[in-house]
Design an enzyme around this catalytic site. Structure first.
Site, PDB file in Angstrom:
ATOM      1  N   HIS A   1     -19.201 -93.494   8.749  1.00  0.00           N
ATOM      2  CA  HIS A   1     -19.207 -94.453   9.851  1.00  0.00           C
ATOM      3  C   HIS A   1     -18.467 -95.723   9.424  1.00  0.00           C
ATOM      4  O   HIS A   1     -18.942 -96.487   8.575  1.00  0.00           O
ATOM      5  CB  HIS A   1     -20.660 -94.765  10.230  1.00  0.00           C
ATOM      6  CG  HIS A   1     -20.809 -95.540  11.495  1.00  0.00           C
ATOM      7  ND1 HIS A   1     -22.050 -95.843  12.033  1.00  0.00           N
ATOM      8  CD2 HIS A   1     -19.896 -96.073  12.350  1.00  0.00           C
ATOM      9  CE1 HIS A   1     -21.876 -96.529  13.140  1.00  0.00           C
ATOM     10  NE2 HIS A   1     -20.585 -96.674  13.354  1.00  0.00           N
TER      11      HIS A   1
ATOM     12  N   LYS B   1     -30.756 -59.591  22.785  1.00  0.00           N
ATOM     13  CA  LYS B   1     -29.579 -59.231  23.576  1.00  0.00           C
ATOM     14  C   LYS B   1     -29.199 -60.443  24.428  1.00  0.00           C
ATOM     15  O   LYS B   1     -30.020 -60.945  25.197  1.00  0.00           O
ATOM     16  CB  LYS B   1     -29.882 -58.030  24.475  1.00  0.00           C
ATOM     17  CG  LYS B   1     -28.688 -57.549  25.282  1.00  0.00           C
ATOM     18  CD  LYS B   1     -29.075 -56.360  26.150  1.00  0.00           C
ATOM     19  CE  LYS B   1     -27.841 -55.816  26.882  1.00  0.00           C
ATOM     20  NZ  LYS B   1     -27.271 -56.799  27.821  1.00  0.00           N
TER      21      LYS B   1
ATOM     22  N   ASP C   1     -26.942 -62.749  27.218  1.00  0.00           N
ATOM     23  CA  ASP C   1     -26.449 -62.559  28.585  1.00  0.00           C
ATOM     24  C   ASP C   1     -25.111 -63.273  28.729  1.00  0.00           C
ATOM     25  O   ASP C   1     -25.000 -64.309  29.376  1.00  0.00           O
ATOM     26  CB  ASP C   1     -27.484 -63.125  29.559  1.00  0.00           C
ATOM     27  CG  ASP C   1     -27.209 -62.702  31.001  1.00  0.00           C
ATOM     28  OD1 ASP C   1     -26.320 -61.850  31.205  1.00  0.00           O
ATOM     29  OD2 ASP C   1     -27.877 -63.219  31.898  1.00  0.00           O
TER      30      ASP C   1
ATOM     31  N   HIS D   1     -50.786 -35.779  13.525  1.00  0.00           N
ATOM     32  CA  HIS D   1     -51.295 -35.355  12.218  1.00  0.00           C
ATOM     33  C   HIS D   1     -52.555 -36.158  11.934  1.00  0.00           C
ATOM     34  O   HIS D   1     -52.560 -37.392  12.070  1.00  0.00           O
ATOM     35  CB  HIS D   1     -50.243 -35.590  11.131  1.00  0.00           C
ATOM     36  CG  HIS D   1     -49.046 -34.698  11.273  1.00  0.00           C
ATOM     37  ND1 HIS D   1     -48.762 -33.676  10.390  1.00  0.00           N
ATOM     38  CD2 HIS D   1     -48.068 -34.652  12.221  1.00  0.00           C
ATOM     39  CE1 HIS D   1     -47.664 -33.062  10.774  1.00  0.00           C
ATOM     40  NE2 HIS D   1     -47.224 -33.635  11.883  1.00  0.00           N
TER      41      HIS D   1
ATOM     42  N   ASP E   1     -52.931 -25.178   3.262  1.00  0.00           N
ATOM     43  CA  ASP E   1     -51.652 -24.956   3.947  1.00  0.00           C
ATOM     44  C   ASP E   1     -50.859 -23.939   3.141  1.00  0.00           C
ATOM     45  O   ASP E   1     -50.418 -24.219   2.025  1.00  0.00           O
ATOM     46  CB  ASP E   1     -50.898 -26.287   4.047  1.00  0.00           C
ATOM     47  CG  ASP E   1     -49.536 -26.131   4.719  1.00  0.00           C
ATOM     48  OD1 ASP E   1     -49.212 -25.028   5.170  1.00  0.00           O
ATOM     49  OD2 ASP E   1     -48.806 -27.141   4.770  1.00  0.00           O
TER      50      ASP E   1
ATOM     51  N   GLY F   1     -46.848 -23.330  14.027  1.00  0.00           N
ATOM     52  CA  GLY F   1     -45.630 -23.508  14.806  1.00  0.00           C
ATOM     53  C   GLY F   1     -44.391 -23.434  13.951  1.00  0.00           C
ATOM     54  O   GLY F   1     -43.275 -23.496  14.451  1.00  0.00           O
ATOM     55  N   GLY F   2     -44.579 -23.294  12.652  1.00  0.00           N
ATOM     56  CA  GLY F   2     -43.465 -23.115  11.734  1.00  0.00           C
ATOM     57  C   GLY F   2     -43.574 -21.746  11.093  1.00  0.00           C
ATOM     58  O   GLY F   2     -43.904 -20.765  11.750  1.00  0.00           O
TER      59      GLY F   2
ATOM     60  N   HIS G   1     -52.274 -22.403   8.325  1.00  0.00           N
ATOM     61  CA  HIS G   1     -53.338 -23.226   7.764  1.00  0.00           C
ATOM     62  C   HIS G   1     -54.637 -22.431   7.803  1.00  0.00           C
ATOM     63  O   HIS G   1     -54.975 -21.838   8.839  1.00  0.00           O
ATOM     64  CB  HIS G   1     -53.535 -24.512   8.559  1.00  0.00           C
ATOM     65  CG  HIS G   1     -52.488 -25.545   8.301  1.00  0.00           C
ATOM     66  ND1 HIS G   1     -52.574 -26.828   8.801  1.00  0.00           N
ATOM     67  CD2 HIS G   1     -51.343 -25.501   7.593  1.00  0.00           C
ATOM     68  CE1 HIS G   1     -51.523 -27.528   8.411  1.00  0.00           C
ATOM     69  NE2 HIS G   1     -50.750 -26.734   7.689  1.00  0.00           N
TER      70      HIS G   1
ATOM     71  N   ASP H   1     -51.041 -25.282  -0.574  1.00  0.00           N
ATOM     72  CA  ASP H   1     -51.051 -26.748  -0.566  1.00  0.00           C
ATOM     73  C   ASP H   1     -52.478 -27.239  -0.345  1.00  0.00           C
ATOM     74  O   ASP H   1     -53.003 -27.236   0.766  1.00  0.00           O
ATOM     75  CB  ASP H   1     -50.118 -27.253   0.541  1.00  0.00           C
ATOM     76  CG  ASP H   1     -49.979 -28.771   0.535  1.00  0.00           C
ATOM     77  OD1 ASP H   1     -50.679 -29.419  -0.262  1.00  0.00           O
ATOM     78  OD2 ASP H   1     -49.191 -29.292   1.339  1.00  0.00           O
TER      79      ASP H   1
END
Length: 811
Positions: free
Chosen positions: A38, A229, A231, A624, A642, A678-679, A683, A732
């Site tokens: 200044h 986001k 505008d 699960h 398992d 399902g696989g 179990h 398992d």
């Protein structure tokens, strides 16, 4: 009384160009600081720290010194408004403080104790993060002499990596503005910003920008960075020899339109850079309509930078986002927090919570980015956008005539490009002011045509329209898309001059807008395909869990659980989540659980059908569960083996193994039930009375698995190692440790055919040819039959079971 009263009283704002006295609210977690050179009656440096809505101010007579042995007199002056931190110019002679003001340094400061207490006691200790002043500093109040009215302090540099050894090296080395690059004489003469050709390396060329993919919800899990986001208009900033160029997302040079930002850009401390950003209106909170007006009137603009593609000749696009962001933060470290050029803030926490907070604050939405991803031109799933406000771009195809005086048209007819076709998307009849009507009418008059540009039939609302060639792009806010793919309750927000009409598509918005209410829970994007092979949608998944809820909750309710979420369907990225975030449906509840390290975490559980459906709304496919309920977490009520076969073994091998495990459990007095998962595995589940703690159940299961592996090592292993599993079945037993989970009965599996984990009788297992036979329709057909898990009596692991296990180990 305001702390800015003294500032206001000393100035005539009809004469001085200084900003008016206005208190401001906090602008984030960073407090600005500024130093202004200044040249008034006597040259000095004004040192200012933002605190409590103002700039605390000291006049440093000889300027700051980086030499810790120098103690520079700093006279406390009146508080200044925060807006003063951007001021550079000349105060007219005869006015208070008359003379030239240079923005010599700016950045943010970090208090090292409570500033209010420090002001009271006369010692402020802080770190500066500026372009020129850095590191630790202290302001110490001097004891006042008798009759002295001035409030004298000393500004002293700490001994650290930023300290110097020459008293005036800091102010002698930096003689130009940190904002415009001008010297004091140039500012006094009101010359333009310094020649930007000072940037020493070639200016990077335009680079096609990366675009986000629209989703109904932000991604979950770790590895994502979330930002608000904005505008506004996308802006790619190129800086180097020849100055700055500011481009739109399509490569149009809008340097002239964004000219208000150029001074801040050219002052960046680098030789060359390519910065991705968004330009919005005003001081950081303007909407798109305000931006349109600001560009026309030359009003203030704010630019939020969020990515750095090149720096000083080095291409950063192949570096991960985390590294690019760190480089961008270093480049921007000296900029004022409220200046026209700012960093886009990173929002900490889980994506759903971040979106919820932004929406509650009235924001636009959220952009989520992979931290480990490279910068890729075009649209990709590395960047995901999720919106609070439903808004999209459409091309203007025509205007419906108006019968109201002074109104040139009743509504605009809109469309979008979809797979090579021009699709009618409805109309917008509100949101126009007089300037909008004049601008649009003049632009549409020049592109009229006789026939509609659309393919196919049009609804009656389009009768009598005045058609135009689809060249103009309008941004429109709306409440929803109808079943016919048209917007409802549209509101005009402005023209998009940065986008080509030929690139406008509303397919993603129309697909997102397919909500349904299932079991009292709103499920967004219900028609989005989750299982491509099976053709099942997100709505189908939610309806399946609604149908099986009563049966499934018998085994799932009130247990800590983990959810496998697949926001992009099973062909996209899936992740496990065990802690609920903000924004989750009310049916997903939390329970505090002490962990092994002594800390406590909130785990999820459900107890109602709404909880299962709510999880499906959050893109959950699999549930699960723990082996214990929340009322007695220390006492498991199930034990699971398992049976996981190596590749190459067929299902007959697994069924034989399950039968042998069953026989061993029977010998120990424990009844069991098989469940196909399902696989490829099975179990063997043992319902338990809650008489044993985790250590006992874990010990029992580990010993039983080890017995099989020891007795027949060619067929079994009790070790997780893939190498030791070759040609064998892994038994398992680890599912029986505290905190471990196993897939829940009746849960869908995130695999191609949408198979279900289903409990069976032993006879049914013997007759089964494949383990992934059962799908949602098959399960629904079985719900009138008892669940096999409910047909066996739970038993405890008592002394008899342990003795039997010991006998098995010896035989």
């Amino acid at each position: 009384m305001s702390t800015l009263d003294r500032y206001r009283e000393k100035r005539d704002f009809s004469v001085t160009p200084e900003p008016r006295a206005e208190l401001v609210e906090a602008g984030g977690d960073r407090l600005s600081f500024v130093v202004q050179k200044h040249d008034a009656r006597r040259l000095h440096f004004d040192f200012r720290l933002e605190w409590d809505g103002v700039l605390l101010s000291w006049a440093v007579t000889r300027g700051p010194s980086a030499d810790p042995s120098e103690k520079r007199l700093a006279v406390r002056t009146e508080d200044h408004p925060v807006a003063y931190g951007d001021f550079e110019g000349t105060i007219p002679e005869g006015e208070y403080g008359g003379g030239t003001v240079m923005l010599w340094d700016s950045g943010w400061w970090e208090p090292l104790h409570d500033p209010a207490q420090g002001l009271k006691e006369g010692k402020l200790h802080f770190r500066l993060h500026g372009a020129r002043m850095k590191g630790g500093w202290v302001l110490v109040r001097m004891r006042a002499r008798k009759g002295e009215k001035r409030d004298n302090w000393l500004l002293i540099k700490e001994r650290d990596d930023f300290a110097g050894r020459s008293a005036d090296a800091l102010i002698n080395r930096h003689r130009t503005s940190v904002s415009t690059g001008r010297a004091m004489r140039a500012i006094a003469a009101d010359k333009p910003a310094a020649d930007p050709a000072d940037h020493g390396k070639p200016r990077p060329r335009f680079h096609k920008v990366q675009l986000a993919t629209l989703k109904n919800a932000p991604p979950g899990g770790e590895g994502w960075q979330h930002e608000a986001k904005f505008d506004g208009y996308r802006c790619l900033i190129a800086l180097g020899k020849g100055g700055a160029r500011l481009y739109t997302r399509n490569g149009k040079d809008w340097t002239d339109r964004f000219g208000a930002l150029c001074a801040s850009v050219t002052a960046l401390p680098c030789d060359a850079a390519l910065i991705d950003s968004e330009v919005i209106a005003g001081g950081g909170g303007g909407d798109f309509s305000s931006l349109q007006k600001a560009l026309k009137s030359g009003g203030p603009l704010t630019c939020y930078a969020f990515d750095l593609l090149h720096l000083d000749g080095k291409d950063l696009t192949l570096q991960p986002l985390s590294d690019r962001r760190a480089a961008l933060e270093r480049l921007f470290s000296g900029l004022p927090p409220r200046g026209p050029l700012r960093l886009s803030p990173v929002i900490e926490g889980e994506g759903a919570a971040a979106l919820d907070a932004i929406c509650q604050a009235g924001g636009e939405g959220l952009i989520s980015k992979r931290r480990d991803a490279h910068y890729r031109s075009g649209r990709s799933s590395d960047w995901i956008k999720s919106k609070c406000i439903r808004r999209a771009e459409f091309f203007i195809a025509g205007r419906a005539p108006s019968d109201k005086r002074g109104r040139p048209f009743a509504s605009l007819l809109l469309g979008s490009h979809e797979a090579g076709r021009l699709v009618y998307r409805g109309r917008v009849g509100t949101g126009f002011d007089a300037d909008d009507f004049a601008e649009l009418n003049a632009a549409l008059d020049s592109i009229t045509r006789k026939t509609p540009p659309f393919d196919g039939d049009l609804p009656p609302e389009a009768d009598g329209a005045q058609w135009v060639t689809p060249k103009l792009v309008a941004e429109v806010e709306y409440t929803e898309f109808t079943a016919e793919g048209r917007i409802r309750h549209g509101v005009y927000k402005g023209l998009r001059q940065d986008k080509e009409a030929s690139n406008v598509s509303a397919k993603a918005e129309a697909e997102i807008d397919s909500d349904a209410t299932i079991g009292g829970v709103k499920v967004s994007s219900s028609d989005r395909v989750v299982f491509p092979d099976a053709g099942l949608t997100k709505g189908d998944v939610a309806r399946y869990y609604e149908v099986v809820a009563d049966r499934m909750l018998t085994h799932v309710a009130d247990r800590p659980l983990s959810l496998l979420r697949c926001p992009d369907g099973i062909s996209g990225d899936c992740f496990f989540q065990k802690h609920a975030g903000k924004g989750f449906p009310d049916g997903i509840r939390s329970i505090p659980i002490e962990e092994k390290d002594g800390g406590t975490e909130d785990y999820m559980y459900v107890s109602t059908p709404g909880g299962l459906i709510g999880a499906a709304q959050m893109s959950t496919i699999e549930f699960h569960i723990w082996g214990a309920a929340r009322d007695r977490l220390d006492r498991p009520d199930r034990m699971v083996f398992d049976l996981d076969p190596d590749e190459g073994l067929d299902f007959a091998d697994v069924k034989r193994a399950a039968g042998e495990v069953r026989a061993a459990l029977d010998a120990c007095g424990l009844a069991s039930v098989p469940m196909v998962t399902g696989g490829k595995g099975v179990h063997v589940i043992v319902p338990l009375r809650r008489i044993s703690e985790w250590d006992s159940v874990t010990y029992f299961s580990r010993v039983l698995a080890t017995i099989f592996a020891t007795r027949d090592p060619a067929r079994y292993t009790a070790t997780m190692s893939k190498a030791k599993r070759k040609g064998r079945i892994f038994i398992d037993w680890l599912r029986n440790e505290r905190g471990a989970t196993a897939v829940a009965p009746y849960s869908l599996r995130a695999r191609g055919g949408a198979a279900v984990a289903l409990p069976l009788t032993w006879d049914e297992l013997g007759d089964l040819e494949r383990p992934d036979t059962f799908h949602p329709a098959d399960v629904e057909a079985r719900l009138d039959r008892p669940c096999p898990l409910d047909q066996v009596e739970p038993r405890g692991i008592g002394k008899g079971a342990v003795r039997a296990l010991e006998d098995l180990s010896k035989s």
